[in-house]
Write an enzyme that holds these catalytic residues in place. Structure first.
Site, PDB file in Angstrom:
ATOM      1  N   ASP A  27       0.819  -1.218   0.000  1.00  0.00           N
ATOM      2  CA  ASP A  27       0.000   0.000   0.000  1.00  0.00           C
ATOM      3  C   ASP A  27       0.851   1.266   0.000  1.00  0.00           C
ATOM      4  O   ASP A  27       0.432   2.309   0.507  1.00  0.00           O
ATOM      5  CB  ASP A  27      -0.957   0.034   1.211  1.00  0.00           C
ATOM      6  N   HIS A  61      -4.219  -1.676  -5.849  1.00  0.00           N
ATOM      7  CA  HIS A  61      -3.385  -0.612  -6.417  1.00  0.00           C
ATOM      8  C   HIS A  61      -4.281   0.511  -6.913  1.00  0.00           C
ATOM      9  O   HIS A  61      -5.039   0.326  -7.865  1.00  0.00           O
ATOM     10  CB  HIS A  61      -2.533  -1.157  -7.575  1.00  0.00           C
TER      11      HIS A  61
END
Ligand code: IMP
Length: 463
Positions: A27, A61
């Site tokens: 992340d 993503h």
């Protein structure tokens, strides 16, 4: 010449090739960096390849364009660009139904009739199915007390990869074969037995799906019927990738390798058992391309970090957890809630002891500093080492060891985020921010290449 340009032409390496690697716990913003690099290359070349070699629907993503954003899971982050070829490689675990839903979601959010990029899927990619998700659920339920990871995303990723180790994987080409009903029917029967061994009835178990309510796995007929709908559409995308990648790697087409998850989630280097099942490091690319690409030839190896802090989704104990009064403010400001699961992420100070280790084992040579705007009017605390009692201690991928070390911090000067946001080039960036970047790079023996201070493509500065 920028550090980015230099990194893409290292002596003895394949020019214009770059790996984008999560340097800590995921992340960090790999999707957005991949999207920007795609844009960067397409200004000079007609074509660029974005290659995904690991993970699957567990990844999240986020990319954005014209004020709209999407969290991608299985599709590579070059998908919004005409001229880009997005390859989902052999090393991935692909859920066919979720993948088709994700394609539709990209079209819906960005109002495309068809995908701007060309999508190609390696016929050797492993299938990730509802059976794997049901089994993971049953296993988690069984192991509730002591064993196993409690923090998995519930996408059945580790059972998919375990199939390969057990030597009965089902692959993309099996789904498209004439004999698919028999192959996948046998697979269902096997998982039914495995789940029964855990005292559960697989047909009644609920499994997670992309952007939808959990659904019941159902009986074999329902399982196969759900998959049947994907076959005709997938045929358009699936092919053997060996020759194609070999040809392109010999040409001057730029390559971006978009890794999923991160080195701290790799089962060799992260803290067991809260790790994922795929190879999150550079060498995973050699495997996924069947050796056509030797990952050591890749010119640039970018590790992506959140600059002033680290986030973690899982159950791992981190030596540098941030005090909750600061963590909660930061979590809300930076929207630190999981892209795949929506879970609130844990927040910690940047840990250089850990990062140095991850850069070394992950073969990272450059750093990308994201979230430079997540900064407050107090000095930035960075962990510069560990102690265990009076002794100096080191990072080791062992939860018990890490629970017994104490972080040693150094404080670095904060910078004014409003001023940073007005900077267009690295020359404009204020001294405090530059000092921070130089310090982290020196400690980790890496070169800084990019910084970002907001979600838009224009919120990026090349170093
Ligand atoms: P799995 O990959 O679903 O098996 O989950 C294993 C561990 O990796 C769990 O702690 C997950 O929260 C974590 N994880 C998996 N994918 C990601 C990701 O893309 N970002 C952050 N954490 C992840």
């Amino acid at each position: 010449m920028t550090n980015l340009e230099k990194s893409l032409r290292k002596k003895g390496r394949r020019a214009n090739s770059v790996a984008v690697i999560g340097a800590i716990f995921g992340d960090e913003g790999k999707g957005r960096i991949t999207d920007e690099l795609t844009d960067y290359f397409l200004k000079k070349y007609k074509k660029v390849i974005v290659y995904r070699d690991n993970g699957g629907s567990n990844a999240g993503h986020t990319i954005s364009m014209n004020g709209k954003k999407i969290g991608l899971h299985q599709i590579g982050s070059g998908i919004l660009h005409k001229g880009c070829v997005v390859v989902l490689g052999k090393g991935m675990a692909i859920h066919p139904i979720d993948l088709l839903d994700e394609i539709e979601e990209v079209k819906r959010v960005f109002e495309f009739q068809k995908l701007p990029a060309k999508l190609m899927i390696d016929e050797m990619a492993v299938l990730n199915l509802d059976t794997h998700r049901a089994f993971e659920f049953a296993l988690k339920n069984r192991n509730q007390k002591t064993l196993g990871s409690q923090a998995a995303t519930g996408r059945g990723i580790s059972p998919s990869y375990a199939d390969v180790i057990f030597r009965f994987p089902v692959r993309m080409r099996d789904l498209l074969s004439e004999d698919w009903r028999n192959i996948l029917g046998e697979h269902y029967d096997l998982y039914k037995e495995l789940i029964k061994g855990l005292s559960m009835d697989c047909s009644t178990l609920k499994v997670k799906r992309f952007n939808r309510e959990d659904i019941q796995l159902g009986n074999k007929r329902k399982f196969l019927n759900n998959l049947e709908k994907t076959r005709d559409i997938l045929r358009e995308y699936v092919s053997p990738m060996y020759e194609y990648i070999r040809r392109e790697w010999k040409s001057d087409t730029p390559f971006i390798f978009e890794k999923a998850q991160a080195i701290g989630l790799d089962s060799r280097w992260g803290v067991y058992p809260d790790v994922t099942a795929s190879n999150c490091c550079l060498d995973g690319i050699t495997f996924s391309t069947e050796g056509v690409i030797d990952a050591k030839d890749i010119s640039a190896r970018f590790g992506v970090i959140k600059s002033t802090y680290t986030s973690s989704v899982g159950k791992r104990q981190i030596p540098t957890f941030m005090e909750e009064k600061y963590a909660q403010v930061l979590r809300d400001d930076a929207h630190e809630y999981g892209t795949t699961t929506g879970r609130p992420r844990d927040i910690a100070y940047l840990d250089l002891e850990m990062l140095k280790y991850f850069c070394k084992v992950g073969c990272i040579e450059e750093l990308v500093f994201t979230h430079m705007d997540i900064i407050y009017k107090r000095d930035v605390k960075v962990c510069v080492g560990y102690r265990r009692g009076k002794e100096k201690a080191y990072y080791r991928p062992d939860q018990k060891h890490l629970e017994n070390v104490k972080a040693i911090y150094k404080k670095l000067k904060y910078w004014d985020k409003a001023r940073l946001k007005t900077c267009k080039t690295y020359l404009d960036v204020q001294k405090e921010a530059k000092d921070f970047i130089q310090f982290i790079s020196k400690e980790t023996d890496t070169t800084p290449v990019m910084i970002t201070y907001g979600p838009d493509r224009s919120d990026t500065i090349l170093v």
